[in-house]
Design a protein around this motif. Structure first.
Motif, mmCIF file in Angstrom:
data_model
loop_
_atom_site.group_PDB
_atom_site.id
_atom_site.type_symbol
_atom_site.label_atom_id
_atom_site.label_comp_id
_atom_site.label_asym_id
_atom_site.label_seq_id
_atom_site.Cartn_x
_atom_site.Cartn_y
_atom_site.Cartn_z
ATOM 1 N N LEU A 34 92.358 -25.878 78.125
ATOM 2 C CA LEU A 34 91.255 -27.472 78.202
ATOM 3 C C LEU A 34 90.986 -28.140 79.192
ATOM 4 O O LEU A 34 90.383 -28.258 79.482
ATOM 5 N N GLY A 35 92.031 -27.555 79.948
ATOM 6 C CA GLY A 35 91.850 -28.449 81.275
ATOM 7 C C GLY A 35 91.341 -27.820 82.314
ATOM 8 O O GLY A 35 90.836 -28.829 83.299
ATOM 9 N N LEU A 36 90.920 -26.982 82.305
ATOM 10 C CA LEU A 36 90.031 -25.840 83.330
ATOM 11 C C LEU A 36 88.198 -26.458 83.216
ATOM 12 O O LEU A 36 87.434 -26.471 81.782
ATOM 13 N N ASP A 37 87.555 -26.237 83.952
ATOM 14 C CA ASP A 37 86.518 -26.947 84.269
ATOM 15 C C ASP A 37 84.961 -25.914 83.344
ATOM 16 O O ASP A 37 84.137 -25.997 82.463
ATOM 17 N N THR A 38 85.552 -24.524 83.666
ATOM 18 C CA THR A 38 83.765 -23.348 83.235
ATOM 19 C C THR A 38 84.875 -22.400 82.340
ATOM 20 O O THR A 38 85.600 -22.336 82.104
ATOM 21 N N ALA A 39 83.808 -22.197 81.262
ATOM 22 C CA ALA A 39 84.625 -21.212 80.360
ATOM 23 C C ALA A 39 85.415 -19.949 81.281
ATOM 24 O O ALA A 39 86.072 -19.591 79.703
ATOM 25 N N GLU A 40 84.785 -19.286 82.244
ATOM 26 C CA GLU A 40 85.094 -18.528 83.495
ATOM 27 C C GLU A 40 86.265 -18.510 83.074
ATOM 28 O O GLU A 40 87.437 -17.665 83.154
ATOM 29 N N ALA A 41 86.639 -19.607 84.222
ATOM 30 C CA ALA A 41 88.548 -19.865 84.164
ATOM 31 C C ALA A 41 88.776 -20.307 83.018
ATOM 32 O O ALA A 41 90.146 -20.028 83.736
ATOM 33 N N MET A 42 88.252 -20.839 81.930
ATOM 34 C CA MET A 42 89.350 -20.368 80.726
ATOM 35 C C MET A 42 89.817 -18.959 80.712
ATOM 36 O O MET A 42 91.035 -18.548 80.371
ATOM 37 N N ALA A 43 88.615 -17.986 80.877
ATOM 38 C CA ALA A 43 89.028 -16.989 79.947
ATOM 39 C C ALA A 43 89.432 -16.057 81.039
ATOM 40 O O ALA A 43 90.413 -15.149 80.686
ATOM 41 N N GLN A 51 97.417 -26.912 86.411
ATOM 42 C CA GLN A 51 97.889 -27.588 87.391
ATOM 43 C C GLN A 51 97.107 -26.706 88.693
ATOM 44 O O GLN A 51 96.843 -27.671 89.894
ATOM 45 N N GLY A 52 97.873 -25.862 88.786
ATOM 46 C CA GLY A 52 97.566 -25.466 90.350
ATOM 47 C C GLY A 52 96.177 -24.573 90.539
ATOM 48 O O GLY A 52 95.802 -24.766 91.290
ATOM 49 N N LEU A 53 95.781 -24.433 89.670
ATOM 50 C CA LEU A 53 93.979 -23.717 89.783
ATOM 51 C C LEU A 53 93.183 -25.145 89.687
ATOM 52 O O LEU A 53 92.451 -25.433 90.811
ATOM 53 N N ILE A 54 93.287 -26.541 89.331
ATOM 54 C CA ILE A 54 93.176 -27.741 89.275
ATOM 55 C C ILE A 54 93.418 -28.746 90.556
ATOM 56 O O ILE A 54 91.873 -28.612 91.271
ATOM 57 N N ASN A 55 93.972 -28.030 91.133
ATOM 58 C CA ASN A 55 94.628 -28.421 92.471
ATOM 59 C C ASN A 55 95.410 -27.603 93.098
ATOM 60 O O ASN A 55 96.511 -27.795 93.166
ATOM 61 N N PRO A 56 94.556 -26.466 93.672
ATOM 62 C CA PRO A 56 95.328 -26.109 94.495
ATOM 63 C C PRO A 56 95.991 -26.184 96.100
ATOM 64 O O PRO A 56 96.795 -25.501 96.582
ATOM 65 N N GLU A 57 95.412 -27.429 96.420
ATOM 66 C CA GLU A 57 96.485 -28.069 97.682
ATOM 67 C C GLU A 57 97.679 -28.460 97.248
ATOM 68 O O GLU A 57 98.707 -28.051 98.269
ATOM 69 N N VAL A 58 97.995 -29.077 96.274
ATOM 70 C CA VAL A 58 98.815 -30.012 95.562
ATOM 71 C C VAL A 58 99.954 -28.080 95.290
ATOM 72 O O VAL A 58 101.059 -28.188 96.102
ATOM 73 N N LYS A 59 99.410 -27.334 95.133
ATOM 74 C CA LYS A 59 99.759 -26.178 94.888
ATOM 75 C C LYS A 59 101.115 -25.821 96.197
ATOM 76 O O LYS A 59 101.837 -24.932 95.987
ATOM 77 N N SER A 60 99.556 -25.516 97.379
ATOM 78 C CA SER A 60 99.468 -25.006 98.106
ATOM 79 C C SER A 60 100.979 -25.352 99.199
ATOM 80 O O SER A 60 102.593 -24.763 99.902
ATOM 81 N N LYS A 61 101.020 -27.156 99.527
ATOM 82 C CA LYS A 61 102.361 -27.683 99.923
ATOM 83 C C LYS A 61 103.532 -27.625 99.213
ATOM 84 O O LYS A 61 104.741 -27.184 99.599
ATOM 85 N N LYS A 62 103.313 -27.306 97.554
ATOM 86 C CA LYS A 62 104.878 -26.809 97.130
ATOM 87 C C LYS A 62 105.429 -25.897 97.578
ATOM 88 O O LYS A 62 106.667 -25.761 97.941
ATOM 89 N N GLU A 63 104.614 -24.920 97.425
ATOM 90 C CA GLU A 63 104.806 -23.501 97.355
ATOM 91 C C GLU A 63 105.629 -23.493 98.885
ATOM 92 O O GLU A 63 106.551 -23.060 99.203
ATOM 93 N N GLU A 64 105.003 -24.273 100.350
ATOM 94 C CA GLU A 64 105.558 -24.238 101.644
ATOM 95 C C GLU A 64 106.736 -24.592 101.946
ATOM 96 O O GLU A 64 107.842 -24.123 102.287
ATOM 97 N N LYS A 65 106.761 -26.050 100.964
ATOM 98 C CA LYS A 65 107.947 -26.501 101.021
ATOM 99 C C LYS A 65 108.983 -25.681 100.597
ATOM 100 O O LYS A 65 110.366 -25.906 100.927
#
Length: 309
Positions: free
Chosen positions: A207-216, A237-251
């Motif tokens: 339910l944290g996602l914005d659209t029905a398509e994203a949830m499905a 959370q990675g879908l909501i904040n992809p930049e944070v996820k990318s930085k974490k993966e890079e780290k």
């Protein structure tokens, strides 16, 4: 001699159903003469004279649990009476409609019982609907979507606030609100929750996602990868904040041992799938993501398994 005062905690127990049962007969259409025990004692009523509750909010009955209940009834009988109301019958013969206790009624029929103990109450259609919903919500085995729809019916048909619904069912108001939020999920995701493929915790995370398509789309991945609730929360959370996820993966990539990173790259090239190795001092796990049966078969083949079995 001091008069005894009622324990307020004891008064609160079971108030859901009792608060809905009228202290005097409700105004109902004329019904042929029917035995209604005035002191609330149960009567033995033929099962064939009882019909199912048209207001039932429960859509699924666990067959294994129903079989267990049937075995118990066959051995010891029905311990707790069901609740019914008299209804009109063209033949003039006594006839009843279930209000509460459908599992006991079904299990009794399954083992060939001819009668069942029942308490008869004169209640209106509206009271029957409300009692049925509250009785179901007070049980622990409703799936999350059944609970959400039951609260929705109480809200829409009786104009009850979340606070009032919480009081009637003995739940926390926040819990009522969380169940009602599930109705925001697209139908495909609601079906996964109803079938048990997704839990209440998974649904709340989606339910944290914005659209029905994203949830499905996210729900499909969660089910395919058998993600835990915690993993689903991280994924969302990675879908909501992809930049944070990318930085974490890079780290993580920079901190990864070169040999582990090389092994992960080799697996990715071999399988053509996303592979992640979590390593801590020589211990950890390998996570391989797949999006279909063909990918899964490729993994089995690469690991030496026979995908054709």
């Amino acid at each position: 001699m001091p008069t005894a005062t009622a324990d307020p905690k004891r008064r609160a127990l079971g108030k859901g159903l009792e608060s809905l049962l009228p202290s005097r007969p409700a105004v109902v259409p004329h019904i042929a003469a029917t035995a209604v025990e005035p002191n609330g004692k149960p009567l033995e009523i033929p099962l064939d004279e009882i019909e199912r509750n048209p207001f039932q909010t429960r859509t699924r009955f666990d067959d294994s649990k129903l079989a267990e209940l049937a075995a118990s009834i066959a051995a010891t009988g029905v311990v707790q009476p069901i609740l019914v109301r008299p209804i009109s019958n063209p033949t003039g013969q006594p006839h009843y409609q279930l209000i509460a206790g459908e599992r006991r009624w079904l299990a009794s029929r399954r083992v060939g019982k001819s009668t069942i103990p029942a308490i008869v109450r004169q209640v209106s259609d509206e009271q029957t609907l409300e009692i049925t919903i509250v009785e179901n919500l007070q049980r622990a085995d409703l799936n999350p979507m059944e609970q959400a729809r039951a609260y929705q019916r109480l809200s829409q048909q009786f104009q009850l606030t979340q606070e009032q619904m919480a009081t009637r069912t003995g739940k926390e108001r926040a819990s009522v609100a969380n169940f009602l939020r599930l109705l925001r999920l697209p139908e495909s995701v609601q079906l996964k929750v109803e079938s048990g493929d997704l839990s209440f915790g998974h649904a709340r995370a989606l339910l944290g996602l914005d659209t029905a398509e994203a949830m499905a789309s996210a729900a499909q991945k969660v089910v395919a990868l058998s993600l835990s609730v915690r993993q689903t929360e991280t994924y969302v959370q990675g879908l909501i904040n992809p930049e944070v996820k990318s930085k974490k993966e890079e780290k993580n990539k920079q901190e990864m041992d070169p040999n582990v990173r090389e092994a992960a790259d080799l697996l990715r090239r071999t399988l053509g799938l996303k592979v992640q190795i979590e390593d801590k001092k020589g211990k950890g796990r390998v996570i391989i993501e797949y999006s279909g049966l063909e990918d899964f078969d490729a993994i089995l083949t690469a690991l030496g398994g026979d995908a054709g079995k």
